[in-house]
Design a protein around this motif. Structure first.
Motif, PDB file in Angstrom:
ATOM      1  N   GLY A  50       0.802  -1.218   0.000  1.00 35.86           N
ATOM      2  CA  GLY A  50       0.000   0.000   0.000  1.00 35.86           C
ATOM      3  C   GLY A  50       0.837   1.271   0.000  1.00 35.86           C
ATOM      4  O   GLY A  50       0.284   2.386   0.057  1.00 35.86           O
ATOM      5  N   LEU A  51       2.142   1.130  -0.079  1.00 37.31           N
ATOM      6  CA  LEU A  51       3.035   2.289  -0.026  1.00 37.31           C
ATOM      7  C   LEU A  51       3.462   2.779  -1.408  1.00 37.31           C
ATOM      8  O   LEU A  51       4.152   3.789  -1.515  1.00 37.31           O
ATOM      9  CB  LEU A  51       4.294   1.937   0.785  1.00 37.31           C
ATOM     10  CG  LEU A  51       4.060   1.556   2.256  1.00 37.31           C
ATOM     11  CD1 LEU A  51       5.365   1.084   2.891  1.00 37.31           C
ATOM     12  CD2 LEU A  51       3.493   2.738   3.027  1.00 37.31           C
ATOM     13  N   ARG A  88      11.525   4.674  -3.696  1.00 36.89           N
ATOM     14  CA  ARG A  88      10.492   5.712  -3.697  1.00 36.89           C
ATOM     15  C   ARG A  88       9.178   5.137  -3.175  1.00 36.89           C
ATOM     16  O   ARG A  88       8.895   3.946  -3.348  1.00 36.89           O
ATOM     17  CB  ARG A  88      10.287   6.277  -5.100  1.00 36.89           C
ATOM     18  CG  ARG A  88      11.493   7.022  -5.659  1.00 36.89           C
ATOM     19  CD  ARG A  88      11.159   7.719  -6.972  1.00 36.89           C
ATOM     20  NE  ARG A  88      12.266   8.540  -7.458  1.00 36.89           N
ATOM     21  CZ  ARG A  88      13.153   8.140  -8.360  1.00 36.89           C
ATOM     22  NH1 ARG A  88      13.060   6.917  -8.878  1.00 36.89           N
ATOM     23  NH2 ARG A  88      14.121   8.946  -8.751  1.00 36.89           N
ATOM     24  N   SER A  89       8.398   6.006  -2.558  1.00 32.91           N
ATOM     25  CA  SER A  89       7.039   5.671  -2.134  1.00 32.91           C
ATOM     26  C   SER A  89       6.100   6.679  -2.771  1.00 32.91           C
ATOM     27  O   SER A  89       6.197   7.893  -2.500  1.00 32.91           O
ATOM     28  CB  SER A  89       6.917   5.728  -0.605  1.00 32.91           C
ATOM     29  OG  SER A  89       5.573   5.543  -0.196  1.00 32.91           O
ATOM     30  N   ASN A  90       5.244   6.178  -3.674  1.00 33.65           N
ATOM     31  CA  ASN A  90       4.333   7.060  -4.432  1.00 33.65           C
ATOM     32  C   ASN A  90       5.087   8.206  -5.095  1.00 33.65           C
ATOM     33  O   ASN A  90       4.645   9.354  -5.102  1.00 33.65           O
ATOM     34  CB  ASN A  90       3.233   7.598  -3.520  1.00 33.65           C
ATOM     35  CG  ASN A  90       2.333   6.493  -3.001  1.00 33.65           C
ATOM     36  OD1 ASN A  90       1.908   5.609  -3.744  1.00 33.65           O
ATOM     37  ND2 ASN A  90       2.046   6.526  -1.699  1.00 33.65           N
ATOM     38  N   VAL A 182       8.660  -6.777   2.951  1.00 35.40           N
ATOM     39  CA  VAL A 182       8.817  -5.472   3.592  1.00 35.40           C
ATOM     40  C   VAL A 182       8.154  -5.528   4.968  1.00 35.40           C
ATOM     41  O   VAL A 182       7.007  -5.970   5.091  1.00 35.40           O
ATOM     42  CB  VAL A 182       8.190  -4.349   2.743  1.00 35.40           C
ATOM     43  CG1 VAL A 182       8.378  -2.994   3.414  1.00 35.40           C
ATOM     44  CG2 VAL A 182       8.801  -4.336   1.341  1.00 35.40           C
ATOM     45  N   SER A 183       8.885  -5.080   5.976  1.00 33.48           N
ATOM     46  CA  SER A 183       8.369  -5.113   7.345  1.00 33.48           C
ATOM     47  C   SER A 183       8.392  -3.719   7.960  1.00 33.48           C
ATOM     48  O   SER A 183       9.199  -2.859   7.580  1.00 33.48           O
ATOM     49  CB  SER A 183       9.190  -6.069   8.220  1.00 33.48           C
ATOM     50  OG  SER A 183       9.124  -7.384   7.719  1.00 33.48           O
ATOM     51  N   SER A 184       7.511  -3.507   8.927  1.00 33.46           N
ATOM     52  CA  SER A 184       7.472  -2.271   9.712  1.00 33.46           C
ATOM     53  C   SER A 184       7.354  -2.661  11.177  1.00 33.46           C
ATOM     54  O   SER A 184       6.487  -3.466  11.543  1.00 33.46           O
ATOM     55  CB  SER A 184       6.283  -1.408   9.287  1.00 33.46           C
ATOM     56  OG  SER A 184       6.209  -0.231  10.086  1.00 33.46           O
ATOM     57  N   PHE A 185       8.262  -2.118  11.996  1.00 35.20           N
ATOM     58  CA  PHE A 185       8.322  -2.481  13.413  1.00 35.20           C
ATOM     59  C   PHE A 185       8.415  -3.997  13.591  1.00 35.20           C
ATOM     60  O   PHE A 185       7.851  -4.575  14.520  1.00 35.20           O
ATOM     61  CB  PHE A 185       7.111  -1.934  14.169  1.00 35.20           C
ATOM     62  CG  PHE A 185       7.077  -0.433  14.259  1.00 35.20           C
ATOM     63  CD1 PHE A 185       7.816   0.230  15.230  1.00 35.20           C
ATOM     64  CD2 PHE A 185       6.330   0.297  13.360  1.00 35.20           C
ATOM     65  CE1 PHE A 185       7.791   1.617  15.316  1.00 35.20           C
ATOM     66  CE2 PHE A 185       6.302   1.677  13.443  1.00 35.20           C
ATOM     67  CZ  PHE A 185       7.038   2.344  14.408  1.00 35.20           C
ATOM     68  N   GLY A 186       9.137  -4.660  12.661  1.00 40.58           N
ATOM     69  CA  GLY A 186       9.372  -6.083  12.747  1.00 40.58           C
ATOM     70  C   GLY A 186       8.246  -6.966  12.248  1.00 40.58           C
ATOM     71  O   GLY A 186       8.356  -8.192  12.291  1.00 40.58           O
ATOM     72  N   GLY A 190       3.934  -6.566   3.650  1.00 41.64           N
ATOM     73  CA  GLY A 190       3.689  -6.860   2.244  1.00 41.64           C
ATOM     74  C   GLY A 190       4.948  -7.295   1.534  1.00 41.64           C
ATOM     75  O   GLY A 190       6.007  -7.509   2.152  1.00 41.64           O
ATOM     76  N   GLU A 191       4.837  -7.420   0.234  1.00 40.81           N
ATOM     77  CA  GLU A 191       5.950  -7.866  -0.613  1.00 40.81           C
ATOM     78  C   GLU A 191       6.174  -6.853  -1.721  1.00 40.81           C
ATOM     79  O   GLU A 191       5.223  -6.368  -2.346  1.00 40.81           O
ATOM     80  CB  GLU A 191       5.624  -9.234  -1.221  1.00 40.81           C
ATOM     81  CG  GLU A 191       6.753  -9.822  -2.065  1.00 40.81           C
ATOM     82  CD  GLU A 191       6.370 -11.145  -2.710  1.00 40.81           C
ATOM     83  OE1 GLU A 191       7.060 -12.137  -2.461  1.00 40.81           O
ATOM     84  OE2 GLU A 191       5.373 -11.168  -3.461  1.00 40.81           O
TER      85      GLU A 191
END
Length: 207
Positions: A50-51, A88-90, A182-186, A190-191
């Motif tokens: 979603g990023l 890049r993100s968006n 891809v991870s956030s706070f461990g 998503g992929e």
């Protein structure tokens, strides 16, 4: 018959027997072919986070080593040095990383077209992600990370054109599967799929 005549006769017979093998040895090409290419990396840039993640396309150097098991079948190792990419993100740059993507393929070469030598191949790619750095604001807000290792399939088609003895012009196209979690706070969010097309033009020499 004198001794010298006997030696001359035997030498002549040995040369006559060896001649066909010498001609055959000269006709057999070296099993090694080395190519250098300029390759355009065109990434699919798909993700399920979603990023709106993407990396930049770029032209990179490539070198490959092919070993011909037979005139038709070869094994090729494709190499470059670690490539730096912008993340890049968006459309907004949020960091950088490096990736090293060696690829190993098995190839079939078509040998019935004279100087024109097309081939197809399939194999496996291993990509190592390193030096992953996010902008301080992004790092503080999301604490993002990516899986450092990717394994995937590789498909290939191309052609060598022999411009002179053992010297070739090469055109090559590969589709390579490169993906990372891809991870956030461990926690995995998503992929990200790079899954690039690699279109290359170069020269090769058989040794």
């Amino acid at each position: 018959m004198t001794r010298s005549s006997t030696l001359l006769t035997r030498s002549t017979l040995l040369l006559a027997l060896a001649a066909p093998f010498a001609v055959q040895a000269q006709a057999v090409d070296s099993p090694w072919l080395v190519r250098v290419r300029a390759v355009n990396l065109d990434s699919a840039n798909k993700d399920s986070t979603g990023l709106g993640l993407s990396i930049n396309d770029k032209v990179l150097p490539e070198i490959d080593f092919s070993y011909f098991v037979t005139p038709q079948f070869a094994v090729e190792l494709i190499l470059t040095y670690p490539q730096k990419q912008k993340i890049r993100s968006n459309g907004v740059e949020i960091g950088t990383l490096k990736h090293l993507p060696p690829t190993l393929t098995a190839q079939y070469h078509f040998t019935d077209f004279g100087a024109f030598k097309p081939y197809v191949g399939a194999g496996v790619n291993y990509t190592r992600f390193s030096n992953v750095n996010f902008n301080p604001a992004v790092a503080a807000a999301l604490q993002p990370s990516v899986d450092k290792n990717s394994w995937g399939f590789a498909l290939q088609a191309g052609m060598d054109y022999e411009v002179s003895k053992n010297l070739y012009v090469n055109f090559d196209v590969k589709k390579v599967q490169i993906r990372t979690d891809v991870s956030s706070f461990g926690t995995k969010v998503g992929e990200f799929r790079v899954d690039p097309w690699l279109i290359g033009l170069g020269i090769g020499r058989r040794f």
